[in-house]
Design a protein around this motif. Structure first.
Motif: not given
Length: 216
Positions: A143, A147, A183
């Motif tokens: 994350n 992303s 992510s």
């Protein structure tokens, strides 16, 4: 005989795992292990592999392995690596790569490392050299700012899914190495997912996109 599920050979109160000694005439198929036939098979394997030799199971898996690889960084003895290996075995990844320290805690793998191809790389550069030689794009999972949501991206059929150390996530070298960073959507208060859990989610996303139904 070594149990592959728990130290006492049980999954729950009073319930032994697997099967006991073979009943009736022994099969002549060379895939079967005489010791397992004689004493029973308490391993953490699906029923179709009961009583099979380890090398016979690996050979059968090799005929069907999926063309994705999984790598996890191991700079401080990450306890999640065993979980990643077990999950990679469940989703039939081609190989699992451990980057950094060679040693890792195998307890979480539940002995699935016997059936999963493993490779060690001392550095991220070594991993990249491997990927270039096999034309494997690197997909980082973290994350990070910039992303791409895993829920919206199509993972390449041939790729290497790269996960960072529990806590800091992908190292700077790994971030630079990734052709794409994805992510995983989160909705609660925690800053990040456990690395083993994140690996399972990403592998399942690959399976949903590219794999057919599992064998019966």
């Amino acid at each position: 005989m070594r149990d592959e599920t728990s130290p006492d050979g049980h999954t729950g109160p009073g319930e032994p795992v697997g099967v006991g000694p073979w009943q009736g005439p022994w099969p002549e198929d060379p895939r079967y292990d005489p010791e397992l036939l004689a004493h029973g098979d308490r391993r953490n394997v699906v029923d179709r592999y009961r009583y099979w030799r380890v090398e016979a199971v690996v050979a059968d898996l090799d005929r069907r392995r999926h063309p994705f690889h999984v790598a996890i960084e191991n700079w401080a003895h990450d306890l999640n690596i065993g979980t990643v290996v077990r999950t990679a075995n469940a989703f039939l990844a081609e190989e699992v790569h451990v980057v950094g320290r060679r040693r890792w805690n195998r307890r979480g793998a539940m002995v699935t490392d016997r059936y999963q191809h493993l490779r060690h790389h001392a550095t991220v550069d070594d991993l990249l050299s491997f990927c270039r030689g096999r034309d494997l794009p690197v997909v980082g999972v973290d994350n990070l700012p910039g992303s791409v949501p895993l829920e919206t991206v199509a993972l390449p059929r041939r790729c290497l899914l790269l996960f960072g150390q529990e806590g800091p996530g992908l190292s700077p070298a790994a971030r630079e190495a990734a052709a794409l960073v994805v992510s995983i959507a989160q909705y609660g208060s925690t800053r990040s997912l456990n690395a083993g859990v994140a690996a399972g989610i990403a592998m399942h996303a690959w399976v949903r996109a590219h794999a057919g139904p599992p064998p019966g």
